[in-house]
Motif scaffolding. Sequence first.
Motif, PDB file in Angstrom:
ATOM      1  N   ILE A  21      -3.675   8.220   6.162  1.00  0.00           N
ATOM      2  CA  ILE A  21      -4.937   8.150   6.171  1.00  0.00           C
ATOM      3  C   ILE A  21      -5.783   7.308   7.507  1.00  0.00           C
ATOM      4  O   ILE A  21      -6.243   7.691   7.969  1.00  0.00           O
ATOM      5  N   GLU A  22      -5.253   5.726   7.259  1.00  0.00           N
ATOM      6  CA  GLU A  22      -5.677   5.438   8.399  1.00  0.00           C
ATOM      7  C   GLU A  22      -5.123   5.276   9.947  1.00  0.00           C
ATOM      8  O   GLU A  22      -6.106   5.489  10.540  1.00  0.00           O
ATOM      9  N   ARG A  52      -1.835   6.690   1.798  1.00  0.00           N
ATOM     10  CA  ARG A  52      -2.938   5.917   2.679  1.00  0.00           C
ATOM     11  C   ARG A  52      -2.601   5.372   3.973  1.00  0.00           C
ATOM     12  O   ARG A  52      -3.694   5.193   4.905  1.00  0.00           O
ATOM     13  N   GLU A 110     -14.270   7.907   5.820  1.00  0.00           N
ATOM     14  CA  GLU A 110     -13.972   6.352   5.909  1.00  0.00           C
ATOM     15  C   GLU A 110     -13.999   5.003   6.596  1.00  0.00           C
ATOM     16  O   GLU A 110     -14.024   4.328   6.716  1.00  0.00           O
ATOM     17  N   ARG A 130       0.663  -0.995  -0.281  1.00  0.00           N
ATOM     18  CA  ARG A 130      -0.043   0.022  -0.468  1.00  0.00           C
ATOM     19  C   ARG A 130       1.069   1.462  -0.180  1.00  0.00           C
ATOM     20  O   ARG A 130       1.831   0.850   0.649  1.00  0.00           O
TER      21      ARG A 130
END
Length: 312
Positions: free
Chosen positions: A246-247, A243, A286, A239
């Motif tokens: 963001i997580e 990303r 999300e 990934r």
Amino acid sequence: MRSTTVLPGVPTPPTGAGDVPLHRLEVAGPGAPPFAAGSFEEVGPLSRWTRPHRHTFYEMVHVRAGSGAHVVDLARWPVRPPQLGVILPGQVHHWEGGRGPEGSLVLFTDDFLVDHPGDREVLRALGTGRWFGLDAEDDRSIRCTIAELVAEQRQRAPGHESVLRSLLHVLVIRAARLPDRDGQGREQRARGRAAAVAEAFTRLIAGPEAAGWTVHECAGRLGVTSGYLTQAVRAATGRPPGRLLIESRVYLAQQLLAHTELPVRQVAARAGFGDPAYFGRFFRRETGSSPGAFRKHHSRPHQSLETPPAPA
């Protein structure tokens, strides 16, 4: 990169907090070829800089003496003369410890490879691998080719730019022929370095202080380029780092909503959002839930999470 060269005396532009200084190639004057060669002393004090920095140009380094290490994109290569190394435009590097290196440098921009465009791929492979230890014959060959480049640049005889490009091509090809004498291939070393960078990135974004950081800011704190960080994290996790950032922000926001009684506005700020409305849209996108609905179903206050961080 734009503005890859400067005239003598032009200072390095200031950088922001967390940014890595960017050095441009100094040329003799308007119209001069984007090329330079000489000893560490002739190139100048920045050639031995101990602070992480990057270039707009390629740098081929022939180390004849010295100790310590050279660090490039978090990989640490001990100085064991004689050696040859290649530093690519944008790579973050510095010299570390020991007695400063002695030897020669060959500096040139991407534009200077116009006669031999295939050399770009060769240089990229050399720059993402290890530094090469040289035996007596290879050391003599590399040293003689660089000496010819230095002499040609100084003399500036008619046609010297064409001669410089041809000699540089010879140097690149000879570097590509150097054997892997330490028994570890460049591909294996590159994988190990990428894994180390990915692991360091994962640790970096685990703390609440990373909320709101960009990939570029994380790369600067790790001493690598954004491109290299993306490549390394993708290789290790499958990934992109964006990303994962963001997580990480989502997880922090969930922890604060579930385990504190902080207002949503303060949760948004802790998660790196200056606009609570935008935070709400981000959180719903999300998680599929609004911050308020998430808190209603998961709230278990935990006082320690509400305690503001101690001042630095």
